[in-house]
Design a protein around this motif. Sequence first.
Motif, short mmCIF file in Angstrom:
data_model
loop_
_atom_site.label_atom_id
_atom_site.label_comp_id
_atom_site.label_asym_id
_atom_site.label_seq_id
_atom_site.Cartn_x
_atom_site.Cartn_y
_atom_site.Cartn_z
N SER A 199 34.68 36.39 32.79
CA SER A 199 35.86 35.96 33.54
C SER A 199 36.00 36.76 34.84
O SER A 199 36.33 36.20 35.89
CB SER A 199 37.11 36.12 32.69
N THR A 200 35.72 38.04 34.80
CA THR A 200 35.78 38.87 36.00
C THR A 200 34.70 38.46 36.99
O THR A 200 34.96 38.37 38.20
CB THR A 200 35.63 40.36 35.64
N LEU A 201 33.51 38.19 36.50
CA LEU A 201 32.43 37.75 37.38
C LEU A 201 32.75 36.40 38.02
O LEU A 201 32.45 36.18 39.20
CB LEU A 201 31.11 37.67 36.61
N GLY A 257 40.16 31.72 26.36
CA GLY A 257 41.24 31.28 25.49
C GLY A 257 42.39 32.27 25.39
O GLY A 257 43.47 31.92 24.96
N THR A 258 42.18 33.53 25.81
CA THR A 258 43.25 34.51 25.73
C THR A 258 44.24 34.33 26.88
O THR A 258 43.88 33.86 27.96
CB THR A 258 42.68 35.94 25.76
N LYS A 259 45.48 34.70 26.64
CA LYS A 259 46.53 34.49 27.64
C LYS A 259 46.31 35.35 28.88
O LYS A 259 46.54 34.89 30.00
CB LYS A 259 47.90 34.81 27.05
N VAL A 260 45.88 36.58 28.70
CA VAL A 260 45.71 37.49 29.84
C VAL A 260 44.64 36.97 30.78
O VAL A 260 44.83 36.94 32.01
CB VAL A 260 45.37 38.91 29.34
N VAL A 261 43.53 36.54 30.24
CA VAL A 261 42.44 36.03 31.07
C VAL A 261 42.84 34.72 31.74
O VAL A 261 42.57 34.51 32.93
CB VAL A 261 41.16 35.85 30.21
N LEU A 262 43.52 33.87 31.01
CA LEU A 262 43.95 32.59 31.58
C LEU A 262 44.96 32.79 32.71
O LEU A 262 44.85 32.15 33.77
CB LEU A 262 44.55 31.72 30.47
#
Length: 96
Positions: free
Chosen positions: A19-21, A70-75
């Motif tokens: 996600s960071t990339l 799928g996690t809230k923080v990443v989304l």
Amino acid sequence: MIPEELFKRRPRHNNTPDSTLLILTNFIVIAISTALFTSKTEIYTFFWVVVALLALYNFYTIRRNREEFGTKVVLISYIASTALLVGLFFLFKGHS
């Protein structure tokens, strides 16, 4: 002396989350394409081609790493970065 295990380098960024990339890739591609393919008065067609290819890349990456996104923080961070990309576009377009 300092033990070698303390400063081991990460081979090929295996520890960086996808996600960071993806977010970094989005910012770099939009910044470069905005600087190259826009002016104050017009947006060239190739800019939209680059944005469409970036959207396909995002779709492919998110589908491949569905459990990570799928996690809230990443989304939330992905959605916030997409909103910042729109602001970056208008900022760069105004300075061309």
